[in-house]
Design an enzyme around this catalytic site. Structure first.
Site, mmCIF file in Angstrom:
data_model
loop_
_atom_site.group_PDB
_atom_site.id
_atom_site.type_symbol
_atom_site.label_atom_id
_atom_site.label_comp_id
_atom_site.label_asym_id
_atom_site.label_seq_id
_atom_site.Cartn_x
_atom_site.Cartn_y
_atom_site.Cartn_z
ATOM 1 N N ARG A 199 8.002 -3.024 -12.974
ATOM 2 C CA ARG A 199 6.881 -2.629 -12.096
ATOM 3 C C ARG A 199 7.142 -1.277 -11.434
ATOM 4 O O ARG A 199 6.236 -0.447 -11.316
ATOM 5 C CB ARG A 199 6.629 -3.697 -11.028
ATOM 6 C CG ARG A 199 6.022 -4.975 -11.564
ATOM 7 C CD ARG A 199 5.529 -5.892 -10.446
ATOM 8 N NE ARG A 199 6.520 -6.175 -9.431
ATOM 9 C CZ ARG A 199 7.377 -7.198 -9.458
ATOM 10 N NH1 ARG A 199 7.360 -8.051 -10.465
ATOM 11 N NH2 ARG A 199 8.232 -7.384 -8.474
ATOM 12 N N LYS A 258 6.371 -9.365 -14.415
ATOM 13 C CA LYS A 258 7.173 -10.215 -13.531
ATOM 14 C C LYS A 258 8.501 -9.562 -13.152
ATOM 15 O O LYS A 258 9.220 -10.079 -12.305
ATOM 16 C CB LYS A 258 7.438 -11.569 -14.184
ATOM 17 C CG LYS A 258 6.182 -12.392 -14.340
ATOM 18 C CD LYS A 258 6.482 -13.735 -14.961
ATOM 19 C CE LYS A 258 5.208 -14.547 -15.098
ATOM 20 N NZ LYS A 258 5.454 -15.849 -15.707
ATOM 21 N N CYS A 259 8.819 -8.434 -13.768
ATOM 22 C CA CYS A 259 10.100 -7.745 -13.552
ATOM 23 C C CYS A 259 9.916 -6.614 -12.552
ATOM 24 O O CYS A 259 9.106 -5.704 -12.761
ATOM 25 C CB CYS A 259 10.609 -7.200 -14.883
ATOM 26 S SG CYS A 259 12.058 -6.136 -14.748
ATOM 27 N N GLY A 260 10.698 -6.631 -11.477
ATOM 28 C CA GLY A 260 10.611 -5.602 -10.457
ATOM 29 C C GLY A 260 10.923 -4.217 -10.980
ATOM 30 O O GLY A 260 10.237 -3.242 -10.638
#
Length: 114
Positions: free
Chosen positions: A15, A10-12
């Site tokens: 990712r 969920k963390c940019g």
């Protein structure tokens, strides 16, 4: 080279770091979704030691109750115990290779250990 990323999908930033690692054919990658499979106390201590960070420096403040709990100013052992009990408090992504450990914020920090 082997690499392990403690990842939150969920963390940019997490990712983006994962994408860097996945695009390198020389990396044998292990992805650990640390919210589902949290690192042990001993592993956390080792990761922060090898990264040259205190647990307090690896504490995630944004989106957590860390400040309300007084964790930024708490002793390192208290912070580690809180992270083990509630892994959302671990700032991410942490990446470990044979060349060291980095908290990859920003994501390009991963290049230092590849």
């Amino acid at each position: 080279m082997k690499a392990t990323i403690w990842h939150n999908p969920k963390c940019g930033t997490s990712r983006k770091t994962l994408a860097i690692l996945e695009n390198l054919s020389t990396v044998d990658l292990t992805v650990v979704e640390y919210l589902k499979e949290p690192p042990s106390r001993d592993k956390l201590v080792q990761l922060y030691r090898d990264a040259g960070l205190s647990p307090n420096e690896g504490l995630r403040l944004r989106g957590t109750d860390a400040e309300q709990r007084g964790l930024p100013d708490a002793a390192a052992d208290t912070v580690i115990e809180a992270m083990v009990a509630d892994p959302i408090l671990i700032n991410r992504p942490l990446v470990e290779t044979e060349k060291g450990v980095r908290l990859c914020r920003p994501q390009d920090r991963v290049l230092e250990i590849l």
